[in-house]
Every structure is written in structure tokens, then in C-alpha cells.
Design a protein around this motif. Structure first.
Motif, PDB file in Angstrom:
ATOM      1  N   VAL A 232      46.801 -61.188  32.776  1.00 38.70           N
ATOM      2  CA  VAL A 232      46.244 -61.493  34.084  1.00 38.70           C
ATOM      3  C   VAL A 232      45.784 -62.942  34.039  1.00 38.70           C
ATOM      4  CG1 VAL A 232      44.461 -60.943  35.779  1.00 38.70           C
ATOM      5  CG2 VAL A 232      45.499 -59.102  34.423  1.00 38.70           C
ATOM      6  N   TYR A 233      46.338 -63.764  34.929  1.00 41.18           N
ATOM      7  CA  TYR A 233      46.011 -65.185  34.948  1.00 41.18           C
ATOM      8  C   TYR A 233      44.752 -65.404  35.776  1.00 41.18           C
ATOM      9  CZ  TYR A 233      50.600 -65.277  32.982  1.00 41.18           C
ATOM     10  OH  TYR A 233      51.675 -65.027  32.168  1.00 41.18           O
ATOM     11  N   LEU A 234      43.743 -65.965  35.151  1.00 41.68           N
ATOM     12  CA  LEU A 234      42.470 -66.238  35.813  1.00 41.68           C
ATOM     13  C   LEU A 234      42.551 -67.545  36.589  1.00 41.68           C
ATOM     14  CD1 LEU A 234      40.353 -65.230  32.734  1.00 41.68           C
ATOM     15  CD2 LEU A 234      40.771 -63.846  34.774  1.00 41.68           C
ATOM     16  N   HIS A 235      43.226 -68.505  36.017  1.00 39.38           N
ATOM     17  CA  HIS A 235      43.614 -69.772  36.640  1.00 39.38           C
ATOM     18  C   HIS A 235      44.630 -70.405  35.708  1.00 39.38           C
ATOM     19  CE1 HIS A 235      40.910 -71.968  33.914  1.00 39.38           C
ATOM     20  NE2 HIS A 235      39.961 -71.132  34.265  1.00 39.38           N
ATOM     21  N   LYS A 236      45.029 -71.646  35.932  1.00 42.70           N
ATOM     22  CA  LYS A 236      46.158 -72.200  35.175  1.00 42.70           C
ATOM     23  C   LYS A 236      45.882 -72.393  33.684  1.00 42.70           C
ATOM     24  CE  LYS A 236      45.321 -77.065  36.188  1.00 42.70           C
ATOM     25  NZ  LYS A 236      45.895 -78.309  36.647  1.00 42.70           N
ATOM     26  N   GLU A 237      44.624 -72.343  33.257  1.00 42.08           N
ATOM     27  CA  GLU A 237      44.313 -72.579  31.848  1.00 42.08           C
ATOM     28  C   GLU A 237      43.807 -71.359  31.089  1.00 42.08           C
ATOM     29  OE1 GLU A 237      41.538 -75.834  32.090  1.00 42.08           O
ATOM     30  OE2 GLU A 237      43.166 -77.292  31.975  1.00 42.08           O
ATOM     31  N   GLU A 238      43.504 -70.265  31.800  1.00 45.35           N
ATOM     32  CA  GLU A 238      42.930 -69.096  31.147  1.00 45.35           C
ATOM     33  C   GLU A 238      43.579 -67.804  31.656  1.00 45.35           C
ATOM     34  OE1 GLU A 238      38.387 -70.005  29.974  1.00 45.35           O
ATOM     35  OE2 GLU A 238      38.705 -69.579  32.097  1.00 45.35           O
ATOM     36  N   ALA A 239      43.642 -66.843  30.746  1.00 48.10           N
ATOM     37  CA  ALA A 239      44.197 -65.538  31.103  1.00 48.10           C
ATOM     38  C   ALA A 239      43.541 -64.459  30.262  1.00 48.10           C
ATOM     39  CB  ALA A 239      45.711 -65.531  30.878  1.00 48.10           C
ATOM     40  N   GLU A 240      43.760 -63.240  30.689  1.00 49.42           N
ATOM     41  CA  GLU A 240      43.298 -62.084  29.915  1.00 49.42           C
ATOM     42  C   GLU A 240      44.503 -61.233  29.558  1.00 49.42           C
ATOM     43  OE1 GLU A 240      41.017 -57.855  30.296  1.00 49.42           O
ATOM     44  OE2 GLU A 240      40.962 -59.206  32.013  1.00 49.42           O
ATOM     45  N   LEU A 241      44.622 -60.901  28.288  1.00 48.26           N
ATOM     46  CA  LEU A 241      45.658 -60.001  27.826  1.00 48.26           C
ATOM     47  C   LEU A 241      45.048 -58.609  27.762  1.00 48.26           C
ATOM     48  CD1 LEU A 241      48.193 -60.608  25.065  1.00 48.26           C
ATOM     49  CD2 LEU A 241      46.857 -58.528  24.990  1.00 48.26           C
ATOM     50  N   GLY A 242      45.707 -57.631  28.357  1.00 49.84           N
ATOM     51  CA  GLY A 242      45.137 -56.289  28.340  1.00 49.84           C
ATOM     52  C   GLY A 242      46.049 -55.275  28.970  1.00 49.84           C
ATOM     53  N   GLY A 243      45.451 -54.163  29.353  1.00 46.84           N
ATOM     54  CA  GLY A 243      46.218 -53.089  29.965  1.00 46.84           C
ATOM     55  C   GLY A 243      47.256 -52.509  29.030  1.00 46.84           C
ATOM     56  N   ILE A 244      47.007 -52.603  27.729  1.00 43.31           N
ATOM     57  CA  ILE A 244      47.965 -52.093  26.744  1.00 43.31           C
ATOM     58  C   ILE A 244      47.884 -50.576  26.731  1.00 43.31           C
ATOM     59  CG2 ILE A 244      48.712 -52.154  24.335  1.00 43.31           C
ATOM     60  CD1 ILE A 244      48.778 -54.916  25.823  1.00 43.31           C
ATOM     61  N   TYR A 245      48.991 -49.954  27.031  1.00 41.76           N
ATOM     62  CA  TYR A 245      49.034 -48.496  27.071  1.00 41.76           C
ATOM     63  C   TYR A 245      50.409 -48.027  26.595  1.00 41.76           C
ATOM     64  CZ  TYR A 245      49.181 -43.734  28.806  1.00 41.76           C
ATOM     65  OH  TYR A 245      49.315 -42.377  28.892  1.00 41.76           O
ATOM     66  N   ILE A 246      50.396 -47.152  25.601  1.00 45.01           N
ATOM     67  CA  ILE A 246      51.627 -46.531  25.108  1.00 45.01           C
ATOM     68  C   ILE A 246      51.568 -45.048  25.472  1.00 45.01           C
ATOM     69  CG2 ILE A 246      53.067 -46.009  23.083  1.00 45.01           C
ATOM     70  CD1 ILE A 246      52.907 -49.038  23.771  1.00 45.01           C
ATOM     71  N   VAL A 247      52.599 -44.550  26.111  1.00 45.15           N
ATOM     72  CA  VAL A 247      52.680 -43.145  26.489  1.00 45.15           C
ATOM     73  C   VAL A 247      52.569 -42.299  25.215  1.00 45.15           C
ATOM     74  CG1 VAL A 247      54.168 -41.391  27.556  1.00 45.15           C
ATOM     75  CG2 VAL A 247      54.104 -43.715  28.494  1.00 45.15           C
ATOM     76  N   GLU A 248      51.789 -41.238  25.312  1.00 52.29           N
ATOM     77  CA  GLU A 248      51.436 -40.441  24.142  1.00 52.29           C
ATOM     78  C   GLU A 248      52.635 -40.036  23.287  1.00 52.29           C
ATOM     79  OE1 GLU A 248      48.762 -36.551  23.141  1.00 52.29           O
ATOM     80  OE2 GLU A 248      48.273 -37.731  24.932  1.00 52.29           O
ATOM     81  N   GLU A 249      53.711 -39.599  23.884  1.00 51.56           N
ATOM     82  CA  GLU A 249      54.860 -39.135  23.103  1.00 51.56           C
ATOM     83  C   GLU A 249      55.552 -40.245  22.313  1.00 51.56           C
ATOM     84  OE1 GLU A 249      58.576 -38.395  25.830  1.00 51.56           O
ATOM     85  OE2 GLU A 249      56.739 -38.093  27.016  1.00 51.56           O
ATOM     86  N   PHE A 250      55.221 -41.509  22.611  1.00 55.14           N
ATOM     87  CA  PHE A 250      55.847 -42.641  21.927  1.00 55.14           C
ATOM     88  C   PHE A 250      54.899 -43.347  20.952  1.00 55.14           C
ATOM     89  CE2 PHE A 250      58.141 -42.172  25.965  1.00 55.14           C
ATOM     90  CZ  PHE A 250      59.423 -41.957  25.470  1.00 55.14           C
ATOM     91  N   ARG A 251      53.716 -42.805  20.776  1.00 61.32           N
ATOM     92  CA  ARG A 251      52.758 -43.422  19.861  1.00 61.32           C
ATOM     93  C   ARG A 251      53.197 -43.204  18.418  1.00 61.32           C
ATOM     94  NH1 ARG A 251      47.374 -41.780  23.319  1.00 61.32           N
ATOM     95  NH2 ARG A 251      47.995 -43.047  25.110  1.00 61.32           N
ATOM     96  N   GLY A 252      52.805 -44.146  17.566  1.00 61.85           N
ATOM     97  CA  GLY A 252      53.179 -44.061  16.158  1.00 61.85           C
ATOM     98  C   GLY A 252      54.500 -44.739  15.842  1.00 61.85           C
ATOM     99  N   LEU A 253      55.102 -45.385  16.818  1.00 59.68           N
ATOM    100  CA  LEU A 253      56.395 -46.049  16.629  1.00 59.68           C
ATOM    101  C   LEU A 253      56.257 -47.573  16.558  1.00 59.68           C
ATOM    102  CD1 LEU A 253      58.449 -43.938  19.211  1.00 59.68           C
ATOM    103  CD2 LEU A 253      58.421 -43.672  16.713  1.00 59.68           C
ATOM    104  N   SER A 254      55.038 -48.070  16.458  1.00 61.47           N
ATOM    105  CA  SER A 254      54.735 -49.513  16.413  1.00 61.47           C
ATOM    106  C   SER A 254      55.098 -50.244  17.700  1.00 61.47           C
ATOM    107  CB  SER A 254      55.417 -50.182  15.209  1.00 61.47           C
ATOM    108  OG  SER A 254      54.906 -49.654  14.010  1.00 61.47           O
ATOM    109  N   LEU A 255      55.190 -49.518  18.794  1.00 56.49           N
ATOM    110  CA  LEU A 255      55.522 -50.154  20.063  1.00 56.49           C
ATOM    111  C   LEU A 255      54.402 -51.070  20.549  1.00 56.49           C
ATOM    112  CD1 LEU A 255      57.233 -47.171  21.912  1.00 56.49           C
ATOM    113  CD2 LEU A 255      58.300 -48.988  20.569  1.00 56.49           C
TER     114      LEU A 255
END
Length: 143
Positions: A49-72
Motif C-alpha cells: 500500500v503506497y502511502l505517498h511516493k517515498e513510503e509504503a506498507e507491505l502487508g495483507g499476507i495471507y496464504i489459504v489454509e490448504e496451501f500452507r507449509g509450501l513456502s508460498l
């Protein structure tokens, strides 16, 4: 396994899964949303998510349960960090649960020194909200 950028057509799936875990929905207006696929199925999502041209937030990381453990999640965060590097951002924030601290440190994230670092007001407000609303401790990290 593959990673590609989400389109407007993908937003229904993205936001349906973000709703399940209590994340703010995406709209693609000030974001880069990445989709992870595994055997031609959606397996996870993450965003910048870009806060402005010099800063951002990395997030919203979500792996669907059936695919966890695969290093995705590793592949996804690595992809998103590379995307932030392409934009030459001065600061990238991340607000993970404390149990994920070591995971994010592998990608170069470090804890803020609240006495020395200046923090974007939006991120600080979100961090406070997370600490008040989640049962788990939420950290404030920077890249």
C-alpha cells in the motif's frame, strides 16, 4: 507456483479472503496486490500500500489454509520486497504479529527505534489500532 499482479477481476476473491481474516479490503488504487497460485489455483495474496511516493506498507499476507507449509509466503514476501526495491522507496513499513518477527527479518525488516525514527502518522495510527484490536502483539517493522 506462480505470482502475478491482481486485476480488478481478481478483487472479489482477494477481498473475500481479506474479509475472512479481518483485513481491510483492497481496491488497487494505491496498491500493488500480488496473487500466489499453486497448481493453477489461487493460493495466497499480499500487497504493498503506497502511502505517498517515498513510503509504503507491505502487508495483507495471507496464504489459504490448504496451501500452507509450501513456502508460498516466502516467495510472496520476496516478490513484494523486490517490487518495493524497484520503486526506490525510502521506507517500507510492515505490521506483523510478533510470532512472525523472525520470518520478516529474513527479508531485511527490522524493529523501529521509536526514540530515533520518524514514523508515518497513518502507519502509527494503524499500529495502535492493531494493538488494541488483535489478541496477538503486533510489531512495527521497517525495511
Amino acid at each position: 507456483m506462480g505470482i502475478r499482479l491482481a486485476t480488478k477481476e481478481d478483487l472479489k476473491w482477494v477481498n473475500e479472503h481479506y474479509r475472512k481474516v479481518g483485513f481491510v479490503p483492497s481496491n488497487l488504487e494505491n496498491e500493488t496486490v500480488a496473487l500466489v497460485t499453486y497448481k493453477n489455483e489461487y493460493a495466497g495474496i499480499g500487497r504493498i500500500v503506497y502511502l505517498h511516493k517515498e513510503e509504503a506498507e507491505l502487508g495483507g499476507i495471507y496464504i489459504v489454509e490448504e496451501f500452507r507449509g509450501l513456502s508460498l509466503a516466502n516467495e510472496l514476501v520476496e516478490y513484494l520486497v523486490k517490487e518495493t526495491n524497484k520503486r526506490n522507496l525510502k521506507r517500507v513499513y510492515c505490521l506483523p504479529f510478533e510470532k512472525l518477527k523472525n520470518f520478516y527479518e529474513k527479508f531485511g525488516f527490522k524493529e523501529f527505534d521509536l526514540k530515533e525514527d520518524t514514523i508515518n502518522r497513518k502507519v502509527l495510527k494503524k499500529h495502535q489500532w492493531c494493538r488494541e484490536n488483535y489478541d496477538e502483539n503486533v510489531l512495527l517493522l521497517k525495511l
